[in-house]
Design an enzyme around this catalytic site. Structure first.
Site, short mmCIF file in Angstrom:
data_model
loop_
_atom_site.label_atom_id
_atom_site.label_comp_id
_atom_site.label_asym_id
_atom_site.label_seq_id
_atom_site.Cartn_x
_atom_site.Cartn_y
_atom_site.Cartn_z
N GLY A 76 8.73 10.21 10.95
CA GLY A 76 9.57 11.43 10.78
C GLY A 76 8.89 12.27 11.62
N GLN A 187 15.85 14.33 5.95
CA GLN A 187 16.48 14.36 4.72
C GLN A 187 18.00 13.81 4.68
OE1 GLN A 187 15.07 14.50 1.52
NE2 GLN A 187 12.90 14.65 2.26
N THR A 245 2.83 -1.08 21.44
CA THR A 245 3.68 -2.34 21.04
C THR A 245 4.73 -1.94 19.95
OG1 THR A 245 1.89 -3.78 21.78
CG2 THR A 245 3.75 -4.82 20.24
N CYS A 333 4.49 16.81 0.82
CA CYS A 333 3.30 17.11 1.77
C CYS A 333 2.63 18.41 1.31
CB CYS A 333 3.90 17.20 3.02
SG CYS A 333 4.88 15.81 3.38
N1 PLP Z 1 10.99 16.11 8.07
C1 PLP Z 1 11.37 16.33 6.68
C2 PLP Z 1 12.69 17.08 6.25
C3 PLP Z 1 10.87 15.65 5.59
O1 PLP Z 1 11.31 15.82 4.49
C4 PLP Z 1 9.77 14.54 5.99
C5 PLP Z 1 9.16 14.07 5.09
O2 PLP Z 1 8.92 14.52 3.76
C6 PLP Z 1 9.32 14.49 7.31
C7 PLP Z 1 10.15 15.50 8.25
C8 PLP Z 1 8.29 13.78 7.63
O3 PLP Z 1 8.77 12.47 7.73
P1 PLP Z 1 7.85 11.24 7.59
O4 PLP Z 1 7.08 11.15 5.93
O5 PLP Z 1 8.20 10.04 8.19
O6 PLP Z 1 6.47 11.52 8.62
#
Ligand code: PLP
Length: 396
Positions: A76, A187, A245, A333
């Site tokens: 993401g 989300q 790839t 995070c």
């Molecule tokens: N955006 C949102 C709203 C998220 O909750 C998250 C992950 O918690 C991300 C982006 C990032 O996704 P990824 O963990 O796949 O990098």
């Protein structure tokens, strides 16, 4: 049914989800028998290319998009980066300007990307405020638009408090003004409609591990004609928009997970929502000085988030962990950071209250017994922690 405390009660589905067994089965052949590189011209390669294209078509069907508009990425975060940097640089190169509009409650994958564009690359940005529920006002978006605005990026649903933004309305405003509109739907994926036409979006990011797919694969939907520079150069994969790839197994896994999520959407959402409502009602009834954070109704069906006054979030998490309950205090995070959540502070919570944040996000494996178990142990944990807090004055 007894609760398996060895396994634990997992209430952190916004952080990640277990991979559905059916998704595992679908992916397995692509590591062992069908391992070809989709760019190779012989049969093994063509087979991999066929599987990749089929995954793309299946995903496009759910998004009501054209398969050529789906770009597979590694997560993401990469999708958000590609959308924002890719569109911002392409727009500026066309002389469109250098102003970006976003919100103050975005995930860091968006927020920090916009901040870096401002600090290091000479862009300007408006970080829109939100109300007490974490909601962005479409009127404020309209007012923030300038002649040099090149991109609007507003998340679909918030990862900390579950609030769902009025994306279709914001998208309509962006469309009227001819400004590309990106939404971080990480989300929302697997829970809300992803119809890109109804949502009026030009760019949309998803991540498979939020809907029972594997970690390390995401996608960016990019509407045909949306200016977008590749951020990763090399081979001509993904129609020159993302070199490297392709991870065929993970693309197949993501398509399978997304298909299953949308085939079972109503059933899953109804079940999870009922458990979530039982949890919210129980917490508010049994624990004093607790506030539900996020919008009371416009929220993700699996999201229960609170601020618990006179308690530190981390202390709650450790105590819950000792009881076999896996929860979070804000986003995964930022869980290593000591500063209070930027989402809660943008929603007007003072830092000392924001520190007491507790996020419980449910999933399809949770049961009523698990929720009742949480409702049994959480009040005890909180009174014990409060008894140790110099700030806590119990009501006489
Ligand atoms: N955006 C949102 C709203 C998220 O909750 C998250 C992950 O918690 C991300 C982006 C990032 O996704 P990824 O963990 O796949 O990098």
């Amino acid at each position: 049914m007894a609760i398996d405390l060895e396994k634990g009660v997992y209430l952190d589905h916004a952080a990640t989800t277990p991979v559905d067994q059916r998704v595992v089965e679908a992916m397995l052949p692509f590591w062992t028998e069908r391992y070809g590189n989709p760019s190779s011209i012989y049969r093994l390669g063509r087979d991999a290319a066929k599987a990749l294209n089929s995954a793309r078509e299946r995903i496009a069907g759910i998004l009501r998009a054209d398969p050529s508009e789906i770009i597979f990425t590694s997560c993401g975060t990469e999708s958000d980066n590609l959308a924002i940097r890719g569109a911002a640089f392409a727009q500026r190169a066309r002389g469109k300007g250098n102003h970006i509009i976003t919100s103050s409650v975005e995930h860091h994958a968006v927020g920090h990307t916009v901040e870096q564009l401002v600090k290091k690359f000479g862009f300007e940005a408006t970080f829109l405020p939100v109300d007490h529920y974490g909601m962005v006002s479409p009127d404020e978006v309209a007012r923030a638009i300038r002649p040099d605005t090149v991109l609007i990026t507003i998340m679909y649903a918030n990862n900390e408090v579950g609030t769902i933004q009025p994306i279709a309305e914001i998208g309509r405003i962006a469309k009227e003004r001819g400004i590309p509109f990106h939404t971080d739907a990480v989300q929302a994926g697997g829970a809300l409609s992803l119809d890109v036409n109804a949502l009026n979006v030009d760019l949309l990011s998803l991540s498979a591990h939020k809907f029972y797919g594997p970690k390390g694969v995401g996608l960016l939907y990019a509407r045909k004609g949306t200016p977008l520079w590749p951020m990763q150069t090399g081979g001509s994969q993904e129609r020159n928009r993302r070199a490297g790839t392709e991870n065929v197994a993970f693309a197949v896994g993501m398509a399978t997970a997304l298909e299953l999520a949308y085939a079972e959407l109503e059933q899953t959402n109804n079940r999870v929502r009922a458990l979530r409502d039982r949890l919210i009602a129980g917490v508010l009834e049994r624990i004093p000085d607790v506030e539900l954070t996020g919008h009371p109704t416009q929220r993700l069906p699996n999201s229960a988030s609170f601020v618990v006054k006179y308690v530190e979030g981390e202390a709650m998490l450790l105590s819950l962990d000792m009881k076999g309950i896996f929860a979070s205090s804000g986003s995964a995070c930022t869980s290593m950071s000591l500063s209070p959540s930027h989402v809660l502070t943008a929603m007007g919570f003072p830092p000392e209250i924001a520190h007491g944040s507790l996020r419980l996000t449910l999933g399809k494996g949770n049961t009523e017994e698990e929720i009742d178990y949480v409702l049994d142990v959480l009040p005890e944990i909180i009174s014990r922690l409060r008894a140790m807090s110099p700030l806590y004055q119990p009501a006489a």
